[in-house]
Design an enzyme around this catalytic site. Structure first.
Site, mmCIF file in Angstrom:
data_model
loop_
_atom_site.group_PDB
_atom_site.id
_atom_site.type_symbol
_atom_site.label_atom_id
_atom_site.label_comp_id
_atom_site.label_asym_id
_atom_site.label_seq_id
_atom_site.Cartn_x
_atom_site.Cartn_y
_atom_site.Cartn_z
ATOM 1 N N TYR A 135 0.799 -1.220 0.000
ATOM 2 C CA TYR A 135 0.000 0.000 0.000
ATOM 3 C C TYR A 135 0.835 1.276 0.000
ATOM 4 C CZ TYR A 135 -3.810 -3.148 1.301
ATOM 5 O OH TYR A 135 -4.738 -4.153 1.314
ATOM 6 N N ILE A 136 2.091 1.200 0.309
ATOM 7 C CA ILE A 136 2.913 2.411 0.428
ATOM 8 C C ILE A 136 3.981 2.430 -0.655
ATOM 9 C CG2 ILE A 136 2.500 2.742 2.892
ATOM 10 C CD1 ILE A 136 5.085 1.326 3.495
#
Length: 911
Positions: A135-136
């Site tokens: 997600y990052i």
């Protein structure tokens, strides 16, 4: 199993062993486990130290960090990459799994220096973890790209599987190790290097290049205060203390806005709750409002001192932590212990060498460009290419080119090699036909200028390196100012700040005291780390620790909480020396004793007896009536005794003789007046605390209801007591003894109108923190003084004000009168003001105060009052203060009577 056989042994079961070595239990070619353990363990320990836990001094990185950055450089295209993708790419170089890579990458990203992070990367303030790698996203920061990577100066080695190459150390041209810090636990040793300030590291590196001295101290992203008095250059044996920034929001609320290094808001709150449960502090509620900035609100129980609670938070919670640094690094392939100053010197020398190598490489490249540009110009202008038209083989072409250049050999930088020949042969016909001789000369001149510039940098390498650091500071230093404030901490005595959450009781008949005797006599509130002092009728006393139930002796005449080194609590004592001895009197204090040891307050004669005893918290000395036993030829059976006539001495003093006769009764006739007088209070600006040890600046002589006024840069003032535990706001700029008649002068800027105002005001007594520059939070205090006749110099902005004078001097007391602290003040000028500053204050001699009514008798009254003042100041002579006040009242009363009888009217008739 004691050994392992290496050679093959052929021995049939049941057969005799003819080898004597086998009979003795030894095998040829055997290796003992002890030697195997030694070799294998050393190999393992060396691997962990060198390849996992300890950073390299040259680039300041652990292997996993170096591999992550190298992998990110390979992936770099200016856009963000998923962290999961970066982890996968790094696994080509790091053999220890994705978890260790992901954790190291998140830690690098949270330091906000080398990684440009996007998404939820966690929070170093709250301790919240980052989102999942899928997600990052991340990419290298511009700073990292500039100072970390240069393939031409990098030394490479094979990766763990031999399929790829990785850098042995990145060519870092910045002290990354000291900027980021580092921590690791290896086998047999550990490393803990604290982070330092970005700008201070650059300044220190410049000082090193200039051959000057420098100092380095830690700086933390979490802010707070840091005491570096025992830092010891970051080496083993040193330590620092880091404190949270706590301020008083109001009487019932404390707020924590910065936290110590190594803690989070969650650990801070947990430690506060634990201390509250243990009874060390008293709090009502905690609210955590932390988001981008720390904000922990602590609601206090009514009646609890905010200043004492503040000290208790430092003493009993993680609001203060002690950190022991240990600068262990890998230098020259082995672990080494050195100070942060030595690490910075090594880093600066490495940066200097890297810059030199880059310049040398650049110079060589420019020379190659100049060489080929010259070759190309000669090749085309002199039509050397015409000589290769009839050549049929490559060898013939090369020979023709070399023959063509022979007349121009002196114009070449070096001899022509095979690469030069290949490049010349590949020049297209179109380029030859469009060749511009003037443009070629310009290119050659530009290359020559660049070479001269590089040569100049090499000749002045130190200056070039200093300028390099300055450019780094200019480009990337914004917003990297010091966050942790360097401060010397005072030592907080836990006993003095522990909250009194328990109750002490005493059973005088049985001689027991403790917190569990709830049916007996209540003594005082206490904490579980307090000490008890108990005096007995036989003239002995003992100091012991508070507990559930402890025996302190029978015939207890006084019991209380003992404050060590308390010089203001004075005990007044009258005792009989022995069974029929003299009656002695003494005044003493108890400063320090050994716990659970019995002491005498009498001479120690058997059958001595305490006849009178009082404990006075502020050194009060009362007057007592002494009644003697009747005796033949004894005429006077009673007399008054004033304790002020006895000097205060130590507990072991014998005292003075009060009487040689037997005493029937002693009773207090008049309450005592303190003989200790007022206290001189100093303010130590280093630790921002009051003291009586003559540290810092003297604030004055304090007693009774005297108070201190503190004025802040924010435009607020606050009145406080002179209690030594008082805390002061961090932006305080002026502190002094409160004088309700003193006039202060302030100059401030009204940000809405962009105008400057000056005001004169007195401090009004209030319990609240008050604003004296307006309620607009954006208003800015420019100048503040307590001088009586200040002058200010006003410089105008001549870009706006085109006419008139450039500067103007204002005498403030003539410019504006004294107003209330809420008054807006007077605008300095209608013109645009560029700068306002104080000039030297005026020295005006005060004229005597003239009386409105010229009554000689009233003047005599005033004179009498003045003559009485020296006697009023002598507090040791009890009762004189009261007599002086009565005298003044009587004389004023007589003057009032004269006015009533017409004397005053007769004086006014001629007028």
């Amino acid at each position: 199993m004691m050994f392992m056989a290496i050679d093959e042994i052929n021995n049939t079961d049941g057969m005799e062993n003819d080898n004597p070595e086998l009979e003795s239990g030894e095998l040829r070619g055997a290796i003992h486990l002890s030697s195997m353990y030694k070799d294998w363990f050393l190999d393992y320990a060396s691997y962990v130290i060198l390849e996992r836990a300890v950073p390299e001094v040259m680039d300041g990185l652990k292997p996993v960090q170096r591999r992550i950055l190298h992998a990110m450089k390979e992936l770099d295209d200016g856009r963000y990459n998923k962290v999961a993708n970066i982890i996968g790419h790094t696994m080509k170089y790091h053999p220890h799994g994705d978890a260790s890579i992901g954790d190291a990458l998140v830690q690098l990203g949270q330091k906000d220096l080398l990684i440009d992070a996007q998404g939820n990367w966690g929070n170093v303030l709250t301790g919240d973890s980052a989102a999942a790698p899928r997600y990052i996203e991340a990419r290298l920061s511009k700073f990292a790209l500039e100072v970390l990577f240069n393939a031409k100066t990098t030394i490479w080695k094979a990766s763990y599987d031999g399929r790829n190459k990785e850098p042995m150390a990145l060519p870092a041209k910045f002290p990354l190790l000291l900027a980021q810090g580092g921590e690791g636990i290896a086998v047999g040793l550990a490393s803990k290097i604290l982070p330092h300030n970005f700008l201070e590291l650059i300044d220190a590196s410049i000082l090193i290049l200039q051959g000057k001295e420098f100092e380095l101290f830690p700086d933390f992203l979490t802010g707070g205060f840091v005491d570096i008095s025992k830092y010891n250059d970051g080496q083993r044996g040193g330590k620092i203390r880091s404190r949270a920034k706590i301020s008083q929001l109001d009487k019932k609320t404390l707020v924590i806005t910065e936290i110590p290094f190594g803690t989070t808001t969650n650990t801070i709150i947990d430690s506060i709750l634990a201390a509250n449960d243990k009874g060390k502090i008293k709090i009502k509620k905690i609210d955590d409002n932390t988001s981008q900035n720390v904000e922990i609100l602590i609601q206090l129980v009514p009646g609890v001192s905010p200043d004492t609670t503040m000290d208790a938070l430092y003493a009993f919670t993680d609001c203060e932590v002690s950190i022991s640094p240990n600068t262990c690094v890998i230098a020259n392939g082995k672990p080494s212990f050195m100070g942060v100053s030595e690490i910075l010197r090594i880093s600066t020398a490495s940066t200097l060498e890297l810059l030199k190598r880059e310049l040398e490489i650049r110079r060589d490249e420019l020379k190659e460009q100049l060489h080929f540009a010259s070759l190309e110009k000669i090749f085309i202008e002199k039509e050397i290419y015409e000589g290769i038209k009839k050549c049929k083989t490559g060898e013939e072409i090369d020979k023709a080119i070399i023959r063509g250049f022979k007349p121009y050999a002196d114009l070449l930088i070096r001899k022509i090699n095979e690469d030069d020949l290949h490049r010349l042969r590949k020049i297209p016909i179109e380029r030859i036909s469009r060749f511009n001789s003037d443009k070629a000369d310009e290119t050659i001149r530009d290359i020559g200028v660049n070479i001269e510039e590089v040569e100049n940098h090499l000749a002045h390498l130190i200056d070039f390196a200093i300028e390099y650091f300055r450019q780094i500071k200019k480009k990337y230093g914004k917003g990297r100012e010091r966050k942790s404030e360097i401060r010397s901490f005072d030592t907080i005595e836990a006993v003095k700040v522990a909250a009194a959450t328990q109750r002490l009781y005493v059973n005088r008949e049985e001689g027991f005291a403790g917190t569990s005797l709830k049916k007996d006599e209540f003594v005082n509130e206490c904490s579980d780390i307090d000490d008890i002092i108990a005096f007995r009728q036989n003239g002995t006393f003992i100091v012991t620790k508070v507990s559930d139930k402890v025996f302190v002796g029978q015939e207890i005449i006084h019991i209380a909480i003992f404050n060590k080194n308390d010089e203001r609590t004075i005990y007044n004592l009258i005792y009989r020396d022995g069974k029929n001895g003299k009656i002695m009197v003494k005044r003493f204090n108890v400063i320090g004793v050994t716990r659970d040891k019995e002491y005498f307050i009498t001479k120690g004669t058997p059958d001595s007896r305490v006849l009178y005893f009082t404990a006075n918290p502020n050194g009060e000395a009362e007057i007592v009536r002494v009644e003697l036993r009747p005796k033949p030829r004894l005429k006077k059976l009673n007399f008054d005794f004033d304790f002020t006539t006895v000097a205060i001495k130590g507990r072991a003093s014998i005292g003075n003789i009060l009487t040689r006769y037997g005493i029937r009764k002693i009773e207090q006739r008049q309450e005592g007046v303190s003989t200790l007088g007022s206290r001189l209070i100093w303010f130590d600006d280093t630790v921002k605390r009051l003291n009586t040890e003559e540290r810092g600046s003297l604030l004055g002589d304090f007693s009774g209801t005297d108070r201190i006024v503190a004025l802040m840069q924010s435009g607020h003032y606050r009145l406080t007591s002179f209690d030594l535990s008082t805390h002061f706001d961090e932006d305080m700029i002026l502190i002094e003894k409160y004088d309700p008649e003193k006039v202060f002068t302030a100059v401030y800027e009204d940000t809405k109108t962009k105008s400057f105002y000056v005001k004169r005001f007195v401090i009004e007594a209030t319990e609240r923190k008050m604003d004296f520059i307006g309620e607009d939070e954006k208003n800015r205090l420019v100048l503040l003084t307590g001088d009586k006749y200040p002058r200010i110099n006003v410089a105008f902005d001549m870009k706006v004000k085109t006419k008139g004078v450039e500067k103007e001097e204002i005498i403030v007391h003539e410019f504006i009168g004294v107003k209330g602290f809420k008054a807006k003040g007077k605008r300095i000028s209608i013109h645009a003001v560029k700068k306002v500053e104080f000039l030297e204050s005026l020295q005006i001699e005060e004229s005597p105060v003239e009386h409105d009514i010229e009554d000689p008798e009233e003047e005599n009254i005033e004179a009498d009052i003045i003559e009485d003042e020296p006697e009023l100041e002598n507090e040791e002579e009890g009762g004189r203060l009261e007599k002086g006040n009565k005298k003044i009242e009587n004389e004023k009363g007589e003057a009032k009577k004269k006015e009533d009888t017409g004397d005053a009217l007769q004086m006014e008739l001629p007028l």
